[in-house]
Design a protein around this motif. Structure first.
Motif, PDB file in Angstrom:
ATOM      1  N   LYS A   1      11.967 -11.009  15.976  1.00 17.70           N
ATOM      2  CA  LYS A   1      10.855 -11.779  16.534  1.00 17.70           C
ATOM      3  C   LYS A   1       9.605 -11.442  15.741  1.00 17.70           C
ATOM      4  CE  LYS A   1      10.581 -12.732  21.088  1.00 17.70           C
ATOM      5  NZ  LYS A   1      10.632 -12.274  22.488  1.00 17.70           N
TER       6      LYS A   1
ATOM      7  N   GLU B   1      16.900 -15.486  14.354  1.00 15.69           N
ATOM      8  CA  GLU B   1      15.686 -15.782  15.113  1.00 15.69           C
ATOM      9  C   GLU B   1      15.873 -15.449  16.595  1.00 15.69           C
ATOM     10  OE1 GLU B   1      14.710 -19.954  14.887  1.00 15.69           O
ATOM     11  OE2 GLU B   1      12.951 -19.735  16.196  1.00 15.69           O
ATOM     12  N   ALA B   2      14.857 -14.838  17.209  1.00 13.96           N
ATOM     13  CA  ALA B   2      14.840 -14.659  18.666  1.00 13.96           C
ATOM     14  C   ALA B   2      14.195 -15.889  19.287  1.00 13.96           C
ATOM     15  CB  ALA B   2      14.048 -13.399  19.018  1.00 13.96           C
TER      16      ALA B   2
ATOM     17  N   TYR C   1      17.260  -5.046  17.567  1.00 18.13           N
ATOM     18  CA  TYR C   1      16.296  -6.063  17.957  1.00 18.13           C
ATOM     19  C   TYR C   1      14.976  -5.626  17.334  1.00 18.13           C
ATOM     20  CZ  TYR C   1      14.088  -9.523  21.070  1.00 18.13           C
ATOM     21  OH  TYR C   1      13.425 -10.596  21.605  1.00 18.13           O
TER      22      TYR C   1
ATOM     23  N   LEU D   1      11.112  -6.120  16.422  1.00 18.10           N
ATOM     24  CA  LEU D   1       9.869  -6.807  16.777  1.00 18.10           C
ATOM     25  C   LEU D   1       8.865  -6.578  15.666  1.00 18.10           C
ATOM     26  CD1 LEU D   1       9.660  -5.726  20.540  1.00 18.10           C
ATOM     27  CD2 LEU D   1      10.696  -7.794  19.584  1.00 18.10           C
TER      28      LEU D   1
ATOM     29  N   PRO E   1      12.771 -18.324  22.662  1.00 19.86           N
ATOM     30  CA  PRO E   1      12.087 -18.123  23.951  1.00 19.86           C
ATOM     31  C   PRO E   1      13.099 -18.058  25.098  1.00 19.86           C
ATOM     32  CG  PRO E   1      11.088 -19.945  22.713  1.00 19.86           C
ATOM     33  CD  PRO E   1      12.334 -19.559  21.995  1.00 19.86           C
ATOM     34  N   GLU E   2      12.900 -17.114  26.016  1.00 20.74           N
ATOM     35  CA  GLU E   2      13.869 -16.921  27.104  1.00 20.74           C
ATOM     36  C   GLU E   2      13.538 -17.800  28.302  1.00 20.74           C
ATOM     37  OE1 GLU E   2      15.416 -12.844  27.643  1.00 20.74           O
ATOM     38  OE2 GLU E   2      14.154 -12.340  25.928  1.00 20.74           O
TER      39      GLU E   2
ATOM     40  N   MET F   1      19.773 -15.978  24.489  1.00 23.43           N
ATOM     41  CA  MET F   1      19.273 -14.637  24.166  1.00 23.43           C
ATOM     42  C   MET F   1      20.150 -13.535  24.772  1.00 23.43           C
ATOM     43  SD  MET F   1      16.832 -14.559  22.029  1.00 23.43           S
ATOM     44  CE  MET F   1      15.923 -13.032  22.322  1.00 23.43           C
TER      45      MET F   1
END
Ligand code: TXA
Ligand code: MG
Length: 340
Positions: A245, A314-315, A336, A338, A317-318, A326
């Motif tokens: 992300k 790519e992460a 993961y 960030l 949106p949850e 996700m």
């Protein structure tokens, strides 16, 4: 393994359905498409038939299976005292990508439920699954038709790669639709609890029955960056996957750094981001979250050991279906990351 094509020269192959149903009645394991992923089915009422599923997949015995049925009438042959909201869920979402965990009446074999007092039941929304379930007349226990630990199969070729020679049959009905497994909801309490996010979102459920809870084990799970090297036994691609992300430049810098370290980097991302980044191989997942969900498992299987050393993914949106996407990606990822 017998492999049947369900469409032959544009014609529906009913012979294939009948042969597959006969194998199920004889206690064999057969793979079939559903609207979510391919399942590996066996007669849910026979312990030795169900045991063939665990053997073919290498699945741990303590993980219960979902009983698949053709219609609602069959549900009441497997469960006891469903709470009133269960009817509302069935009205709204059956057939569909929803699994209801209900008190079992003991009609299914003990290894289906892994000894639990409850059973997961689902009515799949797929013509091949429906015809097969109707033709065999049985509740069919079916996990996803992948080797345990690998990404779930969304095409017959995925099933073939994992299970050829280990199962009696495979009904090839083309690619599945949703691409992620069903939403599993515990319906044994006054307020239902989502145990696994999936094809039906929490928002969709709440519109129909009001408050729905989410298993606290899901929230927080792997939310923070993990220690490198932590291993997952779920949805795992052949090569390590980093869920990332951050802004575009930061992701590109990460890719470039890993390339300088001598790694061949594969990129798994939505169309928008994919177009803006440069990597050794790119797999574009789609324009929107429904397309991304449908292509996700094929994407995870695309990158092979020997071609690629690291997948950058790519992460998303949850929200909505993004919660299920996700959930699977966090389990598939070894890290993961960030950025910014
Ligand atoms: O979309 C799907 O659900 C696919 C297709 C083939 O229908 N099936 C599938 O099965 O994903 P499987 O075995 O891969 O996942 C079943 C999930 C597991 O997380 C299992 O622990 C949970 O459902 N489950 C099954 N029975 C349960 C029960 N009685 N109580 C709690 N969880 C249960
Ligand atoms: Mg599975």
């Amino acid at each position: 393994t017998t492999r049947w094509k369900i469409q032959e020269n544009g014609r529906w192959n009913n012979q294939a359905i009948q042969e597959a149903a006969e194998l199920l009645r004889r206690g064999e394991a057969v793979s079939f498409p559903t609207e979510t992923v391919y399942g590996l089915g066996a007669d849910a009422t026979r312990e030795e038939a169900v045991a063939k599923i665990f053997a073919a997949k290498g699945r741990p015995q303590d993980n219960p299976l979902i009983a698949h049925i053709a219609g609602r009438e069959q549900l009441y042959q497997l469960v006891e005292r469903p709470l009133p909201y269960v009817e509302k869920l069935l009205d709204a979402f059956a057939p569909g990508p929803l699994t209801l965990v209900l008190p079992s009446n003991g009609a299914c074999a003990e290894n289906v439920t892994a000894g639990l007092p409850t059973i997961g039941v689902r009515i799949p929304d797929h013509p091949v699954a429906y015809e097969l379930l109707k033709a065999c007349g049985l509740p069919v226990a079916a996990p996803s038709a992948n080797l345990s630990g690998k990404p779930s199969p969304t095409t017959a070729d995925h099933v073939w790669a994992d299970l050829n020679g280990k199962i009696a049959g495979l009904l090839d009905g083309g690619p599945t639709g949703v691409g992620l497994e069903s939403t599993v909801v515990d319906c044994t309490e006054e307020i239902p609890i989502i145990l696994r996010p999936g094809g039906i979102t929490r928002e969709q459920l709440e519109k129909v029955i009001g408050k729905v809870m989410v298993d606290p084990a899901l929230a927080g799970e792997n939310d923070r960056p993990k220690a490198p090297g932590m291993k997952y036994r779920h949805y795992s691609p052949e090569v390590p996957l980093w869920l990332v992300k951050g802004n575009i430049q930061a992701i590109q810098d990460l890719i470039d750094r890993e390339k300088q370290n001598g790694k061949r980097v594969g990129l798994l991302a939505g169309t928008a981001l994919s177009g803006l980044l440069d990597a050794d191989h790119k797999m574009e997942l789609g324009e929107n979250i429904a397309e991304i969900a449908a292509n996700l498992y094929d994407g995870l299987r695309t990158f092979k050991e020997g071609d690629i050393d690291l997948i950058i993914c790519e992460a998303f949106p949850e929200e909505g279906l993004g919660q299920a996407v996700m959930n699977r990606l966090k389990k598939a990822a070894s890290d993961y990351v960030l950025l910014d």
